[in-house]
Design an enzyme around this catalytic site. Sequence first.
Site, PDB file in Angstrom:
ATOM      1  N   ASP A  39       0.848  -1.202   0.000  1.00 38.18           N
ATOM      2  CA  ASP A  39       0.000   0.000   0.000  1.00 38.18           C
ATOM      3  C   ASP A  39       0.878   1.246   0.000  1.00 38.18           C
ATOM      4  OD1 ASP A  39      -3.281   0.257   0.733  1.00 38.18           O
ATOM      5  OD2 ASP A  39      -2.088   2.105   0.779  1.00 38.18           O
ATOM      6  N   ASN A 101      -5.514  -4.814  -6.565  1.00 41.68           N
ATOM      7  CA  ASN A 101      -6.683  -4.194  -5.935  1.00 41.68           C
ATOM      8  C   ASN A 101      -6.514  -2.702  -5.647  1.00 41.68           C
ATOM      9  OD1 ASN A 101      -9.053  -4.257  -3.762  1.00 41.68           O
ATOM     10  ND2 ASN A 101      -7.216  -3.562  -2.663  1.00 41.68           N
ATOM     11  N   SER A 153     -14.963  -3.317 -11.878  1.00 37.57           N
ATOM     12  CA  SER A 153     -16.001  -2.540 -11.202  1.00 37.57           C
ATOM     13  C   SER A 153     -17.307  -2.590 -11.974  1.00 37.57           C
ATOM     14  CB  SER A 153     -15.569  -1.079 -11.074  1.00 37.57           C
ATOM     15  OG  SER A 153     -16.638  -0.313 -10.547  1.00 37.57           O
ATOM     16  N   TYR A 166     -12.515   6.245 -14.709  1.00 39.37           N
ATOM     17  CA  TYR A 166     -12.432   5.031 -13.883  1.00 39.37           C
ATOM     18  C   TYR A 166     -12.988   3.819 -14.646  1.00 39.37           C
ATOM     19  CZ  TYR A 166     -13.552   2.251  -9.637  1.00 39.37           C
ATOM     20  OH  TYR A 166     -13.668   1.277  -8.674  1.00 39.37           O
ATOM     21  N   LYS A 170     -11.072   0.385 -15.454  1.00 40.73           N
ATOM     22  CA  LYS A 170     -11.617  -0.888 -14.940  1.00 40.73           C
ATOM     23  C   LYS A 170     -12.096  -1.772 -16.082  1.00 40.73           C
ATOM     24  CE  LYS A 170     -11.266  -0.472 -10.416  1.00 40.73           C
ATOM     25  NZ  LYS A 170     -10.166  -1.217  -9.759  1.00 40.73           N
ATOM     26  N   ALA A 198     -18.442  -2.344  -1.758  1.00 44.25           N
ATOM     27  CA  ALA A 198     -18.292  -2.084  -0.320  1.00 44.25           C
ATOM     28  C   ALA A 198     -18.288  -0.591  -0.079  1.00 44.25           C
ATOM     29  CB  ALA A 198     -16.979  -2.677   0.186  1.00 44.25           C
ATOM     30  N   SER A 200     -16.490   2.091   1.407  1.00 42.88           N
ATOM     31  CA  SER A 200     -15.110   2.250   1.882  1.00 42.88           C
ATOM     32  C   SER A 200     -14.789   3.727   1.872  1.00 42.88           C
ATOM     33  CB  SER A 200     -14.147   1.492   0.953  1.00 42.88           C
ATOM     34  OG  SER A 200     -14.063   2.174  -0.295  1.00 42.88           O
ATOM     35  N   ARG A 201     -13.525   4.056   2.088  1.00 41.35           N
ATOM     36  CA  ARG A 201     -13.177   5.486   2.059  1.00 41.35           C
ATOM     37  C   ARG A 201     -13.381   6.099   0.681  1.00 41.35           C
ATOM     38  NH1 ARG A 201      -7.010   6.323   2.406  1.00 41.35           N
ATOM     39  NH2 ARG A 201      -6.759   5.443   0.350  1.00 41.35           N
TER      40      ARG A 201
HETATM   41  P1  NAI Z   1      -9.691   1.875  -0.277  1.00 42.04           P
HETATM   42  O1  NAI Z   1      -9.372   3.305  -0.537  1.00 42.04           O
HETATM   43  O2  NAI Z   1     -10.202   1.517   1.061  1.00 42.04           O
HETATM   44  O3  NAI Z   1      -8.423   0.963  -0.591  1.00 42.04           O
HETATM   45  C1  NAI Z   1      -7.612   1.169  -1.718  1.00 42.04           C
HETATM   46  C2  NAI Z   1      -6.165   1.145  -1.274  1.00 42.04           C
HETATM   47  O4  NAI Z   1      -5.314   1.295  -2.423  1.00 42.04           O
HETATM   48  C3  NAI Z   1      -5.813   2.283  -0.320  1.00 42.04           C
HETATM   49  O5  NAI Z   1      -5.313   1.775   0.896  1.00 42.04           O
HETATM   50  C4  NAI Z   1      -4.783   3.094  -1.089  1.00 42.04           C
HETATM   51  O6  NAI Z   1      -3.776   3.671  -0.255  1.00 42.04           O
HETATM   52  C5  NAI Z   1      -4.201   2.052  -2.017  1.00 42.04           C
HETATM   53  N1  NAI Z   1      -3.545   2.651  -3.170  1.00 42.04           N
HETATM   54  C6  NAI Z   1      -4.002   3.682  -3.928  1.00 42.04           C
HETATM   55  N2  NAI Z   1      -3.093   3.989  -4.870  1.00 42.04           N
HETATM   56  C7  NAI Z   1      -2.051   3.141  -4.718  1.00 42.04           C
HETATM   57  C8  NAI Z   1      -0.839   2.955  -5.401  1.00 42.04           C
HETATM   58  N3  NAI Z   1      -0.500   3.738  -6.439  1.00 42.04           N
HETATM   59  N4  NAI Z   1      -0.022   1.966  -5.008  1.00 42.04           N
HETATM   60  C9  NAI Z   1      -0.336   1.170  -3.968  1.00 42.04           C
HETATM   61  N5  NAI Z   1      -1.483   1.328  -3.243  1.00 42.04           N
HETATM   62  C10 NAI Z   1      -2.333   2.294  -3.630  1.00 42.04           C
HETATM   63  O7  NAI Z   1     -10.748   1.443  -1.395  1.00 42.04           O
HETATM   64  P2  NAI Z   1     -11.523   0.053  -1.642  1.00 42.04           P
HETATM   65  O8  NAI Z   1     -12.954   0.375  -1.735  1.00 42.04           O
HETATM   66  O9  NAI Z   1     -11.077  -0.984  -0.708  1.00 42.04           O
HETATM   67  O10 NAI Z   1     -11.052  -0.268  -3.129  1.00 42.04           O
HETATM   68  C11 NAI Z   1     -10.218  -1.374  -3.477  1.00 42.04           C
HETATM   69  C12 NAI Z   1     -10.361  -1.614  -4.961  1.00 42.04           C
HETATM   70  O11 NAI Z   1     -11.679  -2.020  -5.265  1.00 42.04           O
HETATM   71  C13 NAI Z   1     -10.083  -0.396  -5.851  1.00 42.04           C
HETATM   72  O12 NAI Z   1      -9.421  -0.799  -7.018  1.00 42.04           O
HETATM   73  C14 NAI Z   1     -11.464   0.096  -6.170  1.00 42.04           C
HETATM   74  O13 NAI Z   1     -11.485   0.871  -7.340  1.00 42.04           O
HETATM   75  C15 NAI Z   1     -12.182  -1.226  -6.324  1.00 42.04           C
HETATM   76  N6  NAI Z   1     -13.626  -1.171  -6.228  1.00 42.04           N
HETATM   77  C16 NAI Z   1     -14.205  -0.806  -5.065  1.00 42.04           C
HETATM   78  C17 NAI Z   1     -15.587  -0.788  -4.986  1.00 42.04           C
HETATM   79  C18 NAI Z   1     -16.273  -0.432  -3.736  1.00 42.04           C
HETATM   80  O14 NAI Z   1     -17.523  -0.504  -3.735  1.00 42.04           O
HETATM   81  N7  NAI Z   1     -15.561  -0.073  -2.654  1.00 42.04           N
HETATM   82  C19 NAI Z   1     -16.434  -1.112  -6.133  1.00 42.04           C
HETATM   83  C20 NAI Z   1     -15.710  -1.552  -7.293  1.00 42.04           C
HETATM   84  C21 NAI Z   1     -14.355  -1.558  -7.314  1.00 42.04           C
END
Ligand code: NAI
Length: 325
Positions: A39, A101, A153, A166, A170, A198, A200-201
Amino acid sequence: MTEIRFDNRVAIVTGAGNGLGRSYALELARRGAKVIVNDLGGSSSGQGASPGAADRVVDEIRAAGGEAVASHDSVATREGGAAIVQTALDSFGQVDILISNAGFLRNSRFEDLTDAQIDPILDVHLKAAFYVGQPAYRAMRARNYGRMLFTGSASAMFGHAWQANYAAGKGGLMGLSHVVAIEGSAYGIQSNLLLPTAVSRLADEMDTGYTEIPMFAEAIGQAEFGVVGSRTVPEFNTSLALYLVSEACSATHGIYSSNAGRYARVRICAGEGWHATRGDAPPSLEDVAAHFAEIEDSSRPAEPMTVYDEIVEVTASGRRAGVFD
Ligand code: NAI
């Protein structure tokens, strides 16, 4: 049923400091995997960096008796991707699982999106799949075993206003995963795409200005968030994600939706369609207009798994329609 374990498996989870990735990393480690917790530790719009996010999850895993190593590199550069995979090789000597992810959002109207909103989004979602995926794939291929899970997504597969950047990133992952699945089939490597859901932030980035689009506002109005609410937490996505990267799973080339505890295969299908009249003359626009209902008809879907499967299906349905011998 036998417990699904990941003993002797090395897993890289990118973006594992928060949300979905954190939940995947914790459960992988609980089930015996050695985990690279990657991360960058930036904000939900991809600003800044901090080692704390990855370090906290590593501490949690170790406190519970698991094995994990932190990686603070960015997935969004070629060097970062190489460094993430190298961390796994240096720490544990192999890579068996990649859950790609990491990500963030920069939403805006299609016509207003700037390069500062487009390029970093394509980098972190789409190009990262190459930057981390290619070295991980090479390591997997060397041992003739691998499980890759890319994070797509519903915004790309089904559509979400103000997310053209986005959705483009995706959506590209779908094509990438399909091709990795086809090539990887020769080397014991499977690849799938997960569409998680989910709160999330990332919710902080959801400016509801997109309700200016009437059909989209109407769609939002019909979604019963109150009914599904308690199931829209990261943990409700974890079992499907981990099953897809387990040895127990033989599925590859798939797209899976995880939405409030409903788990479903999403398929890219072509209908039986309409075949132009027998012979070498292409149809006119009026021919197409006259048969558009048949072109739209999806009542007999077929799901080609390669370009050539589609040709097989076109030939078969053309014969049924009497246009080929
Ligand atoms: P989140 O913000 O809680 O977690 C994403 C993590 O990725 C963060 O901890 C962030 O620091 C890290 N990150 C961002 N850029 C980075 C980089 N360049 N290198 C390494 N780490 C990096 O968000 P969430 O919701 O857990 O999302 C996870 C994945 O799921 C993402 O790809 C998001 O687009 C995808 N997603 C989420 C959905 C949702 O409903 N939460 C729906 C569909 C897809």
